[in-house]
Design an enzyme around this catalytic site. Sequence first.
Site, PDB file in Angstrom:
ATOM      1  NE  ARG A   1      44.162  20.340  -8.797  1.00  0.00           N
ATOM      2  CZ  ARG A   1      44.989  19.605  -8.071  1.00  0.00           C
ATOM      3  NH1 ARG A   1      45.875  18.835  -8.677  1.00  0.00           N
ATOM      4  NH2 ARG A   1      44.934  19.640  -6.764  1.00  0.00           N
TER       5      ARG A   1
ATOM      6  NE  ARG B   1      45.941  21.537  -3.211  1.00  0.00           N
ATOM      7  CZ  ARG B   1      46.159  22.237  -4.327  1.00  0.00           C
ATOM      8  NH1 ARG B   1      45.558  23.402  -4.508  1.00  0.00           N
ATOM      9  NH2 ARG B   1      46.973  21.772  -5.249  1.00  0.00           N
TER      10      ARG B   1
ATOM     11  NE  ARG C   1      46.297  14.961   0.158  1.00  0.00           N
ATOM     12  CZ  ARG C   1      46.524  14.965  -1.163  1.00  0.00           C
ATOM     13  NH1 ARG C   1      46.469  13.860  -1.855  1.00  0.00           N
ATOM     14  NH2 ARG C   1      46.810  16.100  -1.758  1.00  0.00           N
TER      15      ARG C   1
ATOM     16  NE  ARG D   1      48.922  22.010 -10.371  1.00  0.00           N
ATOM     17  CZ  ARG D   1      49.021  21.152  -9.374  1.00  0.00           C
ATOM     18  NH1 ARG D   1      50.010  20.294  -9.337  1.00  0.00           N
ATOM     19  NH2 ARG D   1      48.137  21.140  -8.411  1.00  0.00           N
TER      20      ARG D   1
ATOM     21  CE  LYS E   1      51.216  14.076  -4.288  1.00  0.00           C
ATOM     22  NZ  LYS E   1      51.382  15.454  -3.833  1.00  0.00           N
TER      23      LYS E   1
HETATM   24  P1  ADP Z   1      47.715  17.967  -4.764  1.00  0.00           P
HETATM   25  O1  ADP Z   1      48.842  17.008  -4.553  1.00  0.00           O
HETATM   26  O2  ADP Z   1      48.023  19.046  -5.742  1.00  0.00           O
HETATM   27  O3  ADP Z   1      47.137  18.530  -3.480  1.00  0.00           O
HETATM   28  P2  ADP Z   1      45.736  15.797  -5.317  1.00  0.00           P
HETATM   29  O4  ADP Z   1      45.167  15.581  -6.655  1.00  0.00           O
HETATM   30  O5  ADP Z   1      46.576  14.721  -4.744  1.00  0.00           O
HETATM   31  O6  ADP Z   1      46.523  17.183  -5.463  1.00  0.00           O
HETATM   32  O7  ADP Z   1      44.569  16.113  -4.238  1.00  0.00           O
HETATM   33  C1  ADP Z   1      43.615  17.115  -4.452  1.00  0.00           C
HETATM   34  C2  ADP Z   1      42.603  17.161  -3.290  1.00  0.00           C
HETATM   35  O8  ADP Z   1      41.862  15.934  -3.235  1.00  0.00           O
HETATM   36  C3  ADP Z   1      43.195  17.325  -1.885  1.00  0.00           C
HETATM   37  O9  ADP Z   1      43.465  18.674  -1.561  1.00  0.00           O
HETATM   38  C4  ADP Z   1      42.077  16.717  -1.019  1.00  0.00           C
HETATM   39  O10 ADP Z   1      41.004  17.618  -0.874  1.00  0.00           O
HETATM   40  C5  ADP Z   1      41.572  15.556  -1.877  1.00  0.00           C
HETATM   41  N1  ADP Z   1      42.296  14.293  -1.610  1.00  0.00           N
HETATM   42  C6  ADP Z   1      43.095  13.618  -2.485  1.00  0.00           C
HETATM   43  N2  ADP Z   1      43.596  12.499  -1.935  1.00  0.00           N
HETATM   44  C7  ADP Z   1      43.127  12.465  -0.651  1.00  0.00           C
HETATM   45  C8  ADP Z   1      43.316  11.579   0.443  1.00  0.00           C
HETATM   46  N3  ADP Z   1      44.107  10.488   0.343  1.00  0.00           N
HETATM   47  N4  ADP Z   1      42.670  11.847   1.617  1.00  0.00           N
HETATM   48  C9  ADP Z   1      41.885  12.925   1.733  1.00  0.00           C
HETATM   49  N5  ADP Z   1      41.681  13.824   0.746  1.00  0.00           N
HETATM   50  C10 ADP Z   1      42.288  13.604  -0.447  1.00  0.00           C
END
Ligand code: ADP
Length: 189
Positions: free
Chosen positions: A131, A142, A88, A127, A13
Amino acid sequence: MNIILFGPPGAGKGTQAELIINKYNLPHLSTGNIFRAAIKNQTPLGQKVTAILDAGDLVPDQLTIDLVAEELKLDKYSNGAVFDGFPRTVSQAEALDKLLAVKGEKVDAFISLDVEEEELVKRILSRGQGRSDDTEEGIKNRLKVYHDETAPVQAYYESHDQAFEISGIGTIEEIHNRIVDVLSRSSSK
Ligand code: ADP
């Protein structure tokens, strides 16, 4: 134009969002990036969410929705946004519809990147972004959270006739072209 890039962790994404924001001159709204910046800068928000991100759990809906509501007030979002990592949960999707309706806008396209699980784990582990949630445990959780809480978001948009699914397998350029193709179809709907 408001575009949602959707998919499991590791689906690409963020990479695809970068290409789309450049092509369409739209701002990127990544809740993951906002949370990581808050953690790095040790803000009150960062302190609240550090342990949650490390565990791979979701930040509570209300906190996330309030954050996006504030963000969307900024001038740079006056022509829409590319949403990445938000919504999400179904509650977040409903909240986004309301926030956009207030601005007289809507979600124009919801694009889901389809990648099988084995490939996701491989991508995340390789990657090497360092992180703190990219550990085997963090990734496993996740993916579980994705299946339990996030995947139903797709059905929400499908029922509103705004969803497109594309394969997230191929070169970055191939996937980008699939997204551009979908966007040209959705704008003529
Ligand atoms: P990835 O797609 O690799 O999981 P993101 O950068 O989208 O990475 O998200 C990393 C973390 O940030 C998630 O595992 C969660 O803890 C938090 N997070 C991100 N976006 C949201 C959201 N919309 N609602 C709740 N938690 C979120």
